[in-house]
Design a protein around this motif. Sequence first.
Motif, short mmCIF file in Angstrom:
data_model
loop_
_atom_site.label_atom_id
_atom_site.label_comp_id
_atom_site.label_asym_id
_atom_site.label_seq_id
_atom_site.Cartn_x
_atom_site.Cartn_y
_atom_site.Cartn_z
N ARG A 172 0.58 -1.44 0.28
CA ARG A 172 0.43 -0.07 -0.48
C ARG A 172 1.00 0.58 0.29
O ARG A 172 0.29 2.20 -0.90
N ASP A 180 1.07 4.50 -3.33
CA ASP A 180 0.21 5.36 -2.20
C ASP A 180 1.46 6.50 -3.36
O ASP A 180 0.62 7.61 -3.29
N TYR A 210 -3.57 -1.01 -7.62
CA TYR A 210 -4.28 0.18 -6.45
C TYR A 210 -4.54 1.10 -6.68
O TYR A 210 -4.71 1.91 -7.44
N GLU A 211 -5.67 1.82 -6.05
CA GLU A 211 -6.71 2.67 -6.08
C GLU A 211 -6.54 3.84 -4.48
O GLU A 211 -7.27 3.08 -3.27
N ASN A 212 -6.75 5.20 -4.73
CA ASN A 212 -7.01 5.62 -4.04
C ASN A 212 -7.55 7.02 -4.47
O ASN A 212 -8.15 6.84 -5.64
N LYS A 213 -7.79 8.10 -3.46
CA LYS A 213 -8.56 9.74 -3.88
C LYS A 213 -7.99 9.85 -4.52
O LYS A 213 -8.24 10.01 -5.98
N LYS A 214 -6.55 9.92 -4.79
CA LYS A 214 -5.81 10.99 -6.14
C LYS A 214 -5.39 10.13 -7.08
O LYS A 214 -5.31 10.84 -8.09
N SER A 231 -4.89 6.44 -9.13
CA SER A 231 -4.52 4.52 -9.46
C SER A 231 -2.83 4.05 -10.18
O SER A 231 -2.84 4.95 -10.94
#
Length: 303
Positions: free
Chosen positions: A183, A187, A210-214, A216
């Motif tokens: 992770r 990130d 992986y993905e987040n608010k900003k 992938s």
Amino acid sequence: MKKRKIELAVISDVHLGTYGCHAHELIAYLNSIQPKKLILNGDIIDIWQFKKRYFPAAHLKVLRKIIGMASKGTEVYYITGNHDEMLRKFSDTSMGNFKISNKLVLNLDGKKAWIFHGDVFDVSIQNAKWLAKLGGYGYDLLILINSFINWGLVRMGREKYSLSKKIKNSVKQAVKYINDFERTAADLAIENDYDYVICGHIHQPKKERYENKKGSCVYLNSGDWVENLTALEYSFKRWKVYHYNHDRLSPFFADEDLKEMDMNELIASITDKEVEIENVTEEYENQKLESEKSLNDQSLSQD
């Protein structure tokens, strides 16, 4: 047998100089491929546990094979890891097709790949190196014991068993560490606009988005050549995790081009000095064949 042509191959955590290293299998794999680029993503030579009394011929052949690939046009990038950290003093060194660095960024079909070993995320290495080295010795001993167990299992016709995998999968803290590692790498890659982040270090082969608010990215790990015998391959704009144990052809690729290799010639070839030797040798062989053909024609005409 024809070699598979691929754009890029990534291997890591070979740990040459330790009992757990599967050098013969790695040689067979390298003989089965013809990559444009070969990335050695850290811990290729285990300098931490290097022993003068244990560096088998097969381990030396791995180095010779890699140098030989560089001499034949493959771009070889040696990215340093924690077990071969002594090589970091030679970072940014370039010898023909052979380059040493601490990290690497590549443009792959318009997408950015960020490649590094991954020990920078390991708190034990950063703050208590002696503890990490002690753990390395313990891991090597575990692999050695495991090899004897597997020898017995094979003799009894049963499947091999991995003690270290069982421990990693059973201990919650180890599982959490691996998940946190992946992770964190993903990130950081997303934050820095990388499409791929490629690591080694934790001996866990993987390919996952992986993905987040900003945004992938795709996280990739090349695994190791101690337990998993895995690599990463990139071709036709796609990544895949290669498993040696799933490849039925690799064992047929023996030391086909290592029988008469001379180390000094190979080292010279990295700096492109070998090109002239190859040209001269090829010209000599052609002349020899023409002479033999001419003599055969003459003998036939006389008959």
